[in-house]
Design a protein around this motif. Structure first.
Motif, PDB file in Angstrom:
ATOM      1  N   ALA A 133       0.665  17.334   9.059  1.00 58.87           N
ATOM      2  CA  ALA A 133       0.883  16.023   9.696  1.00 58.87           C
ATOM      3  C   ALA A 133      -0.411  15.500  10.308  1.00 58.87           C
ATOM      4  N   LEU A 134      -1.204  16.394  10.898  1.00 59.09           N
ATOM      5  CA  LEU A 134      -2.485  15.973  11.470  1.00 59.09           C
ATOM      6  C   LEU A 134      -3.399  15.407  10.390  1.00 59.09           C
TER       7      LEU A 134
ATOM      8  N   PHE B  67       2.675  20.873  11.179  1.00 64.24           N
ATOM      9  CA  PHE B  67       1.839  20.141  12.142  1.00 64.24           C
ATOM     10  C   PHE B  67       0.429  19.984  11.592  1.00 64.24           C
TER      11      PHE B  67
ATOM     12  N   PHE C  50      -1.676  11.978   9.018  1.00 72.04           N
ATOM     13  CA  PHE C  50      -1.561  10.807   9.893  1.00 72.04           C
ATOM     14  C   PHE C  50      -2.789  10.553  10.765  1.00 72.04           C
ATOM     15  N   VAL C  51      -3.449  11.603  11.211  1.00 70.81           N
ATOM     16  CA  VAL C  51      -4.607  11.400  12.095  1.00 70.81           C
ATOM     17  C   VAL C  51      -5.876  11.282  11.245  1.00 70.81           C
ATOM     18  N   TYR C  52      -6.025  12.168  10.265  1.00 71.27           N
ATOM     19  CA  TYR C  52      -7.118  12.133   9.290  1.00 71.27           C
ATOM     20  C   TYR C  52      -8.486  11.946   9.966  1.00 71.27           C
TER      21      TYR C  52
END
Lengths: 219, 97
Positions: free
Chosen positions: A35-36, A32, A39-41
């Motif tokens: 992934a943060l 997670f 994808f969120v960056y």
């Protein structure tokens, strides 16, 4: 150009490590955390995610908080576009997902940075951020928390380094003081991070008034 | 639980992308003059100041000394990398002393 990479490395790597270590200490699964970052960056939104993680995530509040935190990005793209009108739709499409406070700050501080230069810098910053998060996740077990805390100083130092050379006239100094006082007041009053848009807009408003006043004087 | 988290991360990713992309892609130049350039300059100064304040994690003597040490470095060298390094080195020295 070289100094932009040094600035990104010295600013992002320590903060990425600090974020990864914090996520690990809060028992956020590594996938997670990764992934943060992938994808969120967005350091601010990712940190808000950790805040919600500890108290229990309410999806609507989380998304609304992220929206408010990202509001400042509204002005970043147009500023870069104003400096570089030759950037086309496809360039914007490739650059905008990687637009952050730091890449924006370096882009507008280095107007000579062209499309290719920006693309490589933005990708480099993205990879450094992801790498830092992963390293932070692993390092937590072997590095004292104090050292990780010291690494978090990199970002304010980076913004100090970007801010000071821009203040070349009294108007700039007034804007910095207004924005700074409101930001400090917000911090001391314990207002949440979404309040950051208030000092930014207040400083901008004062700046617009000062610029208009000077223009009227010159006319 | 995992499905919800995945959906939240997807929503955050989409939101972050759209909030970066839309204003940039649909910005139409509102003027060419020096005035607009100066207003954007003011925006940068205001944003950097607020970001500087908001990125300070804790306000203690160690942070103040480290940032104070970075200040002359940026004034003298105008080099962001060196400035960050100076702040971090002072902070680490503070910890290990």
């Amino acid at each position: 150009m070289h100094s932009s990479y040094v600035a990104i490395t010295t600013g992002y790597l320590p903060s990425g490590i600090a974020f990864g270590a914090l996520a690990s200490s809060l028992h956020v699964p590594y996938y997670f955390t990764a992934a943060l970052s992938i994808f969120v960056y967005s350091g601010a939104v990712q940190s808000a995610f950790l805040g919600y993680w500890t108290i229990g995530i309410d999806p609507l509040s989380m998304v609304f908080t992220a929206f408010l935190l990202n509001l400042r990005h509204t002005f970043y793209g147009p500023h870069i576009e104003h400096q570089r009108p030759s950037l086309g739709f496809s360039d914007i499409l490739s650059l905008s997902p990687l637009l952050t406070d730091e890449t924006y700050a370096i882009s507008v501080s280095r107007p000579e940075l062209g499309k290719r230069g920006m693309q490589s810098l933005y990708i480099y910053a993205y990879l450094i951020w992801i790498g830092g998060t992963v390293v932070g996740n692993i390092l937590l077990k072997s590095v004292p928390p104090d050292v990780i805390g010291a690494l978090a100083l990199a970002l304010p130092a980076l913004f100090l380094g970007l801010l000071v050379p821009r203040i070349e006239h009294s108007e700039g100094l007034i804007v910095a003081v207004v924005s700074g006082i409101i930001a400090v007041a917000g911090r001391f009053l314990g207002l949440s991070d979404i309040f950051i848009i208030v000092p930014i807009l207040s400083g901008l408003l004062v700046g617009v008034l000062l610029v208009k006043k000077r223009s009227a004087k010159n006319d | 639980m995992i499905e919800t988290l995945v959906l939240i991360i997807m929503a955050l990713a989409l939101l972050s992308f759209l909030q970066r992309f839309i204003p940039w892609a649909f910005y139409s130049r509102i003027g060419n003059g020096k005035e607009v350039e100066k207003i954007f300059d003011m925006l940068a100064i205001s944003a950097f100041t607020a970001l500087f304040v908001y990125n300070i994690q804790k306000l203690d003597i160690e942070t103040l000394v480290s940032l104070a040490a970075a200040f002359p470095v940026i004034l003298k060298t105008r080099n962001m990398g060196l400035t960050v390094m100076a702040a971090m080195v002072v902070s680490l020295v503070y910890i290990f002393l």
